[in-house]
Motif scaffolding. Structure first.
Motif, short mmCIF file in Angstrom:
data_model
loop_
_atom_site.label_atom_id
_atom_site.label_comp_id
_atom_site.label_asym_id
_atom_site.label_seq_id
_atom_site.Cartn_x
_atom_site.Cartn_y
_atom_site.Cartn_z
N LYS A 18 0.93 -1.14 -0.10
CA LYS A 18 -0.17 -0.20 -0.18
C LYS A 18 0.95 1.44 0.05
CE LYS A 18 -4.16 -1.79 1.87
NZ LYS A 18 -5.21 -1.88 2.94
N HIS A 19 2.22 1.16 0.28
CA HIS A 19 2.89 2.28 0.35
C HIS A 19 3.52 2.80 -1.17
CE1 HIS A 19 3.35 2.56 4.58
NE2 HIS A 19 3.86 1.20 4.68
N LYS A 20 3.51 3.95 -1.25
CA LYS A 20 3.64 4.44 -2.78
C LYS A 20 5.21 4.12 -3.22
CE LYS A 20 0.28 7.83 -2.95
NZ LYS A 20 -0.49 8.29 -4.36
N ASP A 21 6.09 4.00 -2.25
CA ASP A 21 7.74 3.91 -2.74
C ASP A 21 8.03 2.47 -2.54
OD1 ASP A 21 7.28 3.79 0.32
OD2 ASP A 21 8.93 4.79 0.75
N THR A 22 7.08 1.45 -2.24
CA THR A 22 7.55 0.09 -2.36
C THR A 22 7.77 -0.26 -3.90
OG1 THR A 22 6.65 -0.31 -0.27
CG2 THR A 22 6.89 -2.18 -1.78
N LEU A 23 8.85 -0.80 -4.12
CA LEU A 23 8.89 -1.57 -5.67
C LEU A 23 8.79 -2.83 -5.70
CD1 LEU A 23 12.35 0.52 -6.77
CD2 LEU A 23 9.95 0.96 -7.20
N GLN A 24 9.82 -3.60 -4.64
CA GLN A 24 9.27 -4.83 -4.72
C GLN A 24 9.57 -5.79 -3.42
OE1 GLN A 24 11.96 -6.58 -7.63
NE2 GLN A 24 13.72 -6.99 -6.23
N LEU A 25 8.93 -6.85 -3.21
CA LEU A 25 9.05 -7.57 -1.93
C LEU A 25 9.48 -8.99 -2.41
CD1 LEU A 25 5.51 -6.94 -0.59
CD2 LEU A 25 7.56 -5.74 0.01
N LEU A 26 10.09 -9.58 -1.32
CA LEU A 26 10.80 -10.96 -1.36
C LEU A 26 10.49 -11.77 -0.46
CD1 LEU A 26 12.20 -12.92 -3.63
CD2 LEU A 26 14.40 -12.05 -2.38
N LEU A 27 9.79 -12.90 -0.36
CA LEU A 27 9.45 -13.82 0.65
C LEU A 27 10.18 -15.10 0.46
CD1 LEU A 27 5.63 -13.27 1.01
CD2 LEU A 27 7.46 -12.42 2.52
N MET A 28 10.95 -15.45 1.29
CA MET A 28 12.02 -16.61 1.12
C MET A 28 11.67 -17.74 2.31
SD MET A 28 15.51 -15.23 -0.54
CE MET A 28 15.84 -14.20 0.84
#
Length: 95
Positions: A18-28
């Motif tokens: 929901k944040h505008k400055d987030t580009l990508q997330l990684l779950l490992m």
């Protein structure tokens, strides 16, 4: 990288997307042999799954991406209790 519980992973991803400055997330996984990557564009999310199955789900609306993420977490990390998560922030350039 941060270590979070599997139960908190979905709500953490929802909050970060929901944040505008987030580009990508990684779950490992804890062993780091399987992962789910979420890449955020302007108003869509692309999900890349690498683990038991390798698949790409391009240009999903946020609500659909979150529903799919919940299913993928259960499928990719069935016996995991903790997951590593990584967040990449930045400014999106629309010049």
């Amino acid at each position: 990288m941060k270590l979070i519980t599997k139960q908190a992973a979905h709500s953490w991803a929802k909050q970060q997307l929901k944040h505008k400055d987030t580009l990508q997330l990684l779950l490992m996984s804890f062993k780091k042999d399987r992962h789910i990557k979420l890449i955020k564009q302007e108003d869509t999310v692309t999900i890349i799954e690498a683990g038991f199955t390798n698949a790409t789900y391009p240009n999903l609306p946020l609500s659909e991406a979150l529903k799919l993420l919940k299913k993928l977490i259960a499928k990719e990390f069935p016996r995991s209790h903790n997951l590593y998560c990584q967040l990449e922030k930045g400014t999106s350039k629309t010049d």
